[in-house]
Scaffold this motif. Structure first.
Motif, PDB file in Angstrom:
ATOM      1  N   ALA A  37     -17.214  -8.562 -32.047  1.00  0.00           N
ATOM      2  CA  ALA A  37     -16.506  -7.443 -32.653  1.00  0.00           C
ATOM      3  C   ALA A  37     -16.991  -7.209 -34.077  1.00  0.00           C
ATOM      4  O   ALA A  37     -17.209  -8.160 -34.824  1.00  0.00           O
ATOM      5  CB  ALA A  37     -15.001  -7.724 -32.658  1.00  0.00           C
ATOM      6  N   CYS A  38     -17.111  -5.934 -34.429  1.00  0.00           N
ATOM      7  CA  CYS A  38     -17.654  -5.583 -35.744  1.00  0.00           C
ATOM      8  C   CYS A  38     -16.638  -5.745 -36.866  1.00  0.00           C
ATOM      9  O   CYS A  38     -16.996  -5.948 -38.014  1.00  0.00           O
ATOM     10  CB  CYS A  38     -18.200  -4.161 -35.722  1.00  0.00           C
ATOM     11  SG  CYS A  38     -16.936  -2.864 -35.742  1.00  0.00           S
ATOM     12  N   GLY A  39     -15.356  -5.592 -36.542  1.00  0.00           N
ATOM     13  CA  GLY A  39     -14.319  -5.697 -37.561  1.00  0.00           C
ATOM     14  C   GLY A  39     -14.082  -4.414 -38.340  1.00  0.00           C
ATOM     15  O   GLY A  39     -13.189  -4.358 -39.183  1.00  0.00           O
ATOM     16  N   GLU A  40     -14.867  -3.379 -38.072  1.00  0.00           N
ATOM     17  CA  GLU A  40     -14.789  -2.159 -38.888  1.00  0.00           C
ATOM     18  C   GLU A  40     -14.486  -0.879 -38.124  1.00  0.00           C
ATOM     19  O   GLU A  40     -14.116   0.117 -38.725  1.00  0.00           O
ATOM     20  CB  GLU A  40     -16.119  -1.980 -39.625  1.00  0.00           C
ATOM     21  CG  GLU A  40     -16.438  -3.130 -40.550  1.00  0.00           C
ATOM     22  CD  GLU A  40     -17.836  -3.040 -41.147  1.00  0.00           C
ATOM     23  OE1 GLU A  40     -18.603  -2.140 -40.744  1.00  0.00           O
ATOM     24  OE2 GLU A  40     -18.151  -3.866 -42.002  1.00  0.00           O
ATOM     25  N   CYS A  41     -14.629  -0.879 -36.814  1.00  0.00           N
ATOM     26  CA  CYS A  41     -14.429   0.365 -36.056  1.00  0.00           C
ATOM     27  C   CYS A  41     -12.925   0.625 -35.823  1.00  0.00           C
ATOM     28  O   CYS A  41     -12.075  -0.175 -36.205  1.00  0.00           O
ATOM     29  CB  CYS A  41     -15.177   0.292 -34.719  1.00  0.00           C
ATOM     30  SG  CYS A  41     -14.425  -0.827 -33.515  1.00  0.00           S
ATOM     31  N   PHE A  42     -12.634   1.742 -35.175  1.00  0.00           N
ATOM     32  CA  PHE A  42     -11.248   2.138 -34.897  1.00  0.00           C
ATOM     33  C   PHE A  42     -10.457   0.999 -34.247  1.00  0.00           C
ATOM     34  O   PHE A  42      -9.371   0.650 -34.690  1.00  0.00           O
ATOM     35  CB  PHE A  42     -11.252   3.380 -33.985  1.00  0.00           C
ATOM     36  CG  PHE A  42      -9.892   3.791 -33.494  1.00  0.00           C
ATOM     37  CD1 PHE A  42      -9.099   4.649 -34.257  1.00  0.00           C
ATOM     38  CD2 PHE A  42      -9.398   3.322 -32.288  1.00  0.00           C
ATOM     39  CE1 PHE A  42      -7.839   5.033 -33.810  1.00  0.00           C
ATOM     40  CE2 PHE A  42      -8.145   3.691 -31.837  1.00  0.00           C
ATOM     41  CZ  PHE A  42      -7.362   4.553 -32.597  1.00  0.00           C
ATOM     42  N   PHE A  43     -11.002   0.439 -33.189  1.00  0.00           N
ATOM     43  CA  PHE A  43     -10.273  -0.599 -32.452  1.00  0.00           C
ATOM     44  C   PHE A  43     -10.192  -1.899 -33.238  1.00  0.00           C
ATOM     45  O   PHE A  43      -9.149  -2.550 -33.277  1.00  0.00           O
ATOM     46  CB  PHE A  43     -10.915  -0.830 -31.077  1.00  0.00           C
ATOM     47  CG  PHE A  43     -10.714   0.317 -30.135  1.00  0.00           C
ATOM     48  CD1 PHE A  43      -9.457   0.584 -29.603  1.00  0.00           C
ATOM     49  CD2 PHE A  43     -11.768   1.143 -29.799  1.00  0.00           C
ATOM     50  CE1 PHE A  43      -9.255   1.651 -28.748  1.00  0.00           C
ATOM     51  CE2 PHE A  43     -11.577   2.219 -28.934  1.00  0.00           C
ATOM     52  CZ  PHE A  43     -10.325   2.477 -28.406  1.00  0.00           C
ATOM     53  N   CYS A  44     -11.279  -2.307 -33.842  1.00  0.00           N
ATOM     54  CA  CYS A  44     -11.268  -3.556 -34.605  1.00  0.00           C
ATOM     55  C   CYS A  44     -10.257  -3.512 -35.744  1.00  0.00           C
ATOM     56  O   CYS A  44      -9.545  -4.478 -35.985  1.00  0.00           O
ATOM     57  CB  CYS A  44     -12.665  -3.856 -35.150  1.00  0.00           C
ATOM     58  SG  CYS A  44     -13.811  -4.476 -33.902  1.00  0.00           S
ATOM     59  N   LYS A  45     -10.175  -2.375 -36.428  1.00  0.00           N
ATOM     60  CA  LYS A  45      -9.240  -2.274 -37.551  1.00  0.00           C
ATOM     61  C   LYS A  45      -7.791  -2.405 -37.112  1.00  0.00           C
ATOM     62  O   LYS A  45      -6.920  -2.740 -37.902  1.00  0.00           O
ATOM     63  CB  LYS A  45      -9.430  -0.950 -38.295  1.00  0.00           C
ATOM     64  CG  LYS A  45     -10.661  -0.956 -39.165  1.00  0.00           C
ATOM     65  CD  LYS A  45     -10.785   0.334 -39.945  1.00  0.00           C
ATOM     66  CE  LYS A  45     -11.997   0.245 -40.864  1.00  0.00           C
ATOM     67  NZ  LYS A  45     -12.208   1.479 -41.612  1.00  0.00           N
ATOM     68  N   GLY A  51     -12.064  -4.001 -27.641  1.00  0.00           N
ATOM     69  CA  GLY A  51     -12.449  -2.598 -27.504  1.00  0.00           C
ATOM     70  C   GLY A  51     -13.465  -2.154 -28.547  1.00  0.00           C
ATOM     71  O   GLY A  51     -13.713  -0.954 -28.683  1.00  0.00           O
ATOM     72  N   CYS A  52     -14.048  -3.082 -29.260  1.00  0.00           N
ATOM     73  CA  CYS A  52     -14.998  -2.738 -30.337  1.00  0.00           C
ATOM     74  C   CYS A  52     -15.991  -1.677 -29.857  1.00  0.00           C
ATOM     75  O   CYS A  52     -16.601  -1.799 -28.798  1.00  0.00           O
ATOM     76  CB  CYS A  52     -15.746  -3.971 -30.819  1.00  0.00           C
ATOM     77  SG  CYS A  52     -16.926  -3.592 -32.132  1.00  0.00           S
ATOM     78  N   GLU A  53     -16.150  -0.661 -30.671  1.00  0.00           N
ATOM     79  CA  GLU A  53     -17.010   0.471 -30.308  1.00  0.00           C
ATOM     80  C   GLU A  53     -18.463   0.292 -30.716  1.00  0.00           C
ATOM     81  O   GLU A  53     -19.288   1.127 -30.407  1.00  0.00           O
ATOM     82  CB  GLU A  53     -16.472   1.729 -30.989  1.00  0.00           C
ATOM     83  CG  GLU A  53     -15.081   2.093 -30.566  1.00  0.00           C
ATOM     84  CD  GLU A  53     -14.534   3.251 -31.370  1.00  0.00           C
ATOM     85  OE1 GLU A  53     -14.505   3.159 -32.626  1.00  0.00           O
ATOM     86  OE2 GLU A  53     -14.142   4.254 -30.752  1.00  0.00           O
ATOM     87  N   ARG A  54     -18.774  -0.786 -31.427  1.00  0.00           N
ATOM     88  CA  ARG A  54     -20.122  -0.898 -32.005  1.00  0.00           C
ATOM     89  C   ARG A  54     -20.975  -2.034 -31.462  1.00  0.00           C
ATOM     90  O   ARG A  54     -22.152  -2.104 -31.773  1.00  0.00           O
ATOM     91  CB  ARG A  54     -19.997  -1.080 -33.516  1.00  0.00           C
ATOM     92  CG  ARG A  54     -19.394   0.105 -34.196  1.00  0.00           C
ATOM     93  CD  ARG A  54     -19.363  -0.118 -35.681  1.00  0.00           C
ATOM     94  NE  ARG A  54     -18.827   1.043 -36.370  1.00  0.00           N
ATOM     95  CZ  ARG A  54     -18.437   1.026 -37.622  1.00  0.00           C
ATOM     96  NH1 ARG A  54     -18.530  -0.070 -38.323  1.00  0.00           N
ATOM     97  NH2 ARG A  54     -17.955   2.113 -38.170  1.00  0.00           N
TER      98      ARG A  54
HETATM   99 ZN   LIG Z   1     -15.527  -2.907 -33.859  1.00  0.00          ZN
END
Ligand SMILES: [Zn+2]
Length: 130
Positions: A37-45, A51-54
């Protein structure tokens, strides 16, 4: 699967090296990595790391099959990124500040091993138990 793929999505391990961007792990920490998970996208936040989008570069293929795409996952086929699994001596963990669960002291490896398959794909925010 493709020739050369490394299996093993239910893993834990010990950190042997950290990248320059990784601030919350150190050499010697035991970790259970699963969801990337990126930690920065819509879902991660919102704490929905699965559901990470990146992190799934094959996101369009997964969405075509399932209607939406989950995050990239280790050793979960090329629909979920084609990331190498843990049946190897070492594993590279992208976004290591976000995804891996740091194992608290006092718990044995056997007590936490299957957290990688039970809790990590869920929406549970990583490192909340530490
Ligand atoms: Zn993410």
């Amino acid at each position: 699967m493709q020739s050369g793929d490394v299996l093993g999505h239910e893993t834990m391990g010990e950190v042997v090296e950290v990248g320059s961007q990784t601030k919350n792990l150190k050499v010697g920490d035991r970790v259970v990595p699963f969801t990337i998970a990126c930690g920065e996208c819509f879902f991660c936040k919102r704490g929905f790391h699965s559901g990470c989008e990146r992190t799934n570069p094959d996101r369009e293929k997964a969405a075509k099959l399932w209607g939406n795409s989950p995050a990239g996952l280790f050793a979960y086929s090329h629909l979920l990124g084609g990331y190498a699994g843990g049946q190897a001596e070492y594993r590279r963990v992208p976004h290591a500040d976000v995804g891996p669960l740091k194992v608290p002291n006092g718990l044995t490896d056997e007590q936490v091993l299957f957290l990688s398959d039970i809790f990590r794909p869920a929406t549970w925010p990583p490192n909340s138990a530490t």
